[in-house]
Design a protein around this motif. Structure first.
Motif, PDB file in Angstrom:
ATOM      1  N   ALA A 102       0.834  -1.210   0.000  1.00  0.00           N
ATOM      2  CA  ALA A 102       0.000   0.000   0.000  1.00  0.00           C
ATOM      3  C   ALA A 102       0.864   1.253   0.000  1.00  0.00           C
ATOM      4  O   ALA A 102       0.563   2.232  -0.689  1.00  0.00           O
ATOM      5  CB  ALA A 102      -0.928  -0.012   1.215  1.00  0.00           C
ATOM      6  N   LEU A 186      -4.197  -2.771  -7.010  1.00  0.00           N
ATOM      7  CA  LEU A 186      -4.783  -2.658  -5.677  1.00  0.00           C
ATOM      8  C   LEU A 186      -6.303  -2.565  -5.708  1.00  0.00           C
ATOM      9  O   LEU A 186      -6.945  -2.696  -4.673  1.00  0.00           O
ATOM     10  CB  LEU A 186      -4.192  -1.450  -4.954  1.00  0.00           C
ATOM     11  CG  LEU A 186      -2.765  -1.651  -4.470  1.00  0.00           C
ATOM     12  CD1 LEU A 186      -2.286  -0.395  -3.752  1.00  0.00           C
ATOM     13  CD2 LEU A 186      -2.641  -2.842  -3.548  1.00  0.00           C
ATOM     14  N   GLY A 192      -6.816  -6.358  -1.172  1.00  0.00           N
ATOM     15  CA  GLY A 192      -5.918  -5.414  -1.833  1.00  0.00           C
ATOM     16  C   GLY A 192      -5.293  -6.049  -3.038  1.00  0.00           C
ATOM     17  O   GLY A 192      -5.932  -6.296  -4.046  1.00  0.00           O
TER      18      GLY A 192
END
Length: 495
Positions: A102, A186, A192
């Motif tokens: 992330a 993502l 994710g």
């Protein structure tokens, strides 16, 4: 040990060995980095910086987002058990990987356009997919580690320079099946990136562990485990994500490259000469000021001048070389970098520079090693004449920075000692008569020097050169498989 919090993310850079301290200083100056820890070809740090600032680093080879840095563990002597232990220890929890991916995606979002430009060739033409993937495979073996290829077309050899992509354990996917961007990656279904991440592993083992487990074996195990644990898909040809693993006797490091191409590959250099990170380091050590007159009397392709002019644009730069072909390529580089107003080039011999005495504030020079280009005479013989002319044009208080082979570095230190021991005859053997011009067809740099006596040469070194030079540092630096040294001097007034 993933980064986070107010101070920023945790990163590490790879650097040519010997330049770690200079990279540490650059990190502090440009990024206000904290927790800076240099160690043998790597520098770890924490910074709160966007991608543009991170890519402004000039002394770093490659830049990685740090996934984790772990202390070594006692590995079972049985190979299978040892691999399993390392596999489990290195990978850790799934949450760590989701968190770090992330952060990686967030960095990519900061400058998507810049990333697209970095995928272009130096001419601005995008590479065909097949050509790009082939080049990517070649680069990944050399550019993800600490010992990059030298500037003399020599490749690293031996088990400690193996960078494995573990091709035999994965099935390549078609590029059309892969996510085209971090956003698509993502935004896919699942946790994710868990269901659609296309990745590859580059693994390097060094030290004791390399005698027990090969990079290929460990890389295969880590790749398979990540695929099973995270649901990721292996893709060697053109992965969205690369995972770098280095297992050594000191620490286990896992990181993700932030940019596809190395930072050391400058987008403003058309034809590479000296490694750009080393050229930048030499300019940094020269202490260039606003308005300084800077000379490279053997400029070659002009890499040192380009690095200096880009970083210190308020100085004035002069390049001299005696080889027409080199000057033509240097001129092309200067035009490509749009630095024609900052850099002047001229053809002349380094032993007869068409410049006024004490007219330059800085002299920087990469003295030829005789590997990439042949030289017509023994460098040990002609070096006094080169130094004499450099010192002549250098102003009082000016800085001289030289990149030397290990042999010349030791010789220069011996010559420096002669200044204090004028009657010492022990080092006369280092002076040799000029060799005959080689009969091969390699490019030759011609330096015209009239032979004179051994005693006169020694006198020139003692009285005309080192009497006015004060050494202010010697910095050992690795150029891949070639070792070199950067020497720095200040010129003083002889009373």
């Amino acid at each position: 040990m993933a980064g986070g919090g107010d101070p920023g993310n945790q990163y590490f850079c790879t650097a040519s060995r010997g330049l770690e301290q200079l990279l540490r200083e650059e990190l502090s100056l440009k990024l206000s980095a904290s927790e800076v820890e240099p160690f043998s070809g790597k520098v770890f740090f924490t910074a709160d910086a966007d991608l543009k600032k991170l890519k402004s680093l000039k002394c770093a080879e490659r830049l990685f987002l740090l996934v984790k840095k772990l202390p070594p563990i006692q590995v079972a002597t049985h190979k299978g058990k040892g691999v399993h232990m390392l596999q489990k220890y290195v990978i850790g929890e799934s949450s760590e990987w989701l968190n770090i991916v992330a952060k990686w995606k967030s960095l990519q979002d900061l400058n998507k356009e810049e990333e697209r430009i970095s995928d272009n060739t130096r001419t601005g033409i995008k590479r065909p997919a097949q050509q790009e993937s082939g080049e990517t495979r070649k680069r990944s073996k050399l550019e993800l580690g600490e010992s990059p290829v030298t500037d003399f077309n020599e490749s690293p050899t031996g088990p400690h320079n193996t960078h494995s992509l573990i091709e035999e354990c994965y099935q390549s996917k078609s590029p059309t099946q892969m996510p085209s961007s971090p956003d698509e990656l993502l935004n896919s279904k699942g946790q994710g990136a868990a269901s659609s991440m296309h990745f590859r592993v580059s693994c390097r083992c060094s030290g004791k562990i390399a005698k027990m487990i090969t990079s290929q074996e460990l890389g295969r195990a880590i790749g398979v485990a990540l695929s099973r644990q995270m649901g990721w898909k292996a893709e060697l040809r053109n992965p969205v994500l690369e995972v770098y693993v280095h297992i050594s006797d000191v620490h286990y490091v896992v990181g993700i490259p932030i940019v596809r191409l190395p930072l050391a590959r400058r987008d403003y250099i058309k034809s590479a000469g000296l490694r750009s990170t080393v050229a930048w380091a030499m300019a940094y050590l020269a202490d260039i000021k606003a308005g300084s007159l800077v000379l490279d009397p053997m400029c070659g392709l002009g890499t040192i001048l380009l690095e200096a002019a880009k970083e210190w644009p308020t100085a004035y730069y002069h390049g001299v070389d005696n080889t027409a072909s080199q000057l033509q390529m240097a001129s092309a580089n200067v035009c490509f970098a749009k630095l024609t107003n900052s850099i002047d080039l001229m053809r002349a011999s380094v032993t007869e520079l068409p410049l006024l005495t004490e007219s330059m504030n800085v002299v920087i020079c990469d003295i030829p090693f005789g590997k990439k280009f042949k030289i017509s005479q023994d460098m040990k013989t002609i070096m006094p004449y080169i130094l004499k002319e450099m010192v002549r044009v250098l102003s009082i208080g000016g800085t001289l920075v030289l990149l030397l082979s290990q042999e010349l570095s030791l010789l220069m230190q011996q010559w420096q000692k002669l200044k204090s021991h004028p009657n010492d005859k022990g080092n006369i053997a280092v002076w040799q008569n000029p060799d005959t011009t080689p009969k091969d067809t390699d490019p030759v740099e011609h330096i015209d020097v009239q032979p004179i006596s051994v005693e006169k040469e020694q006198s020139d070194v003692k009285t005309q050169i080192f009497a006015s030079l004060v050494p202010t540092g010697i910095f050992q630096v690795s150029l891949g498989v070639t070792e070199a040294a950067i020497h720095r001097y200040k010129k003083i007034l002889i009373s």
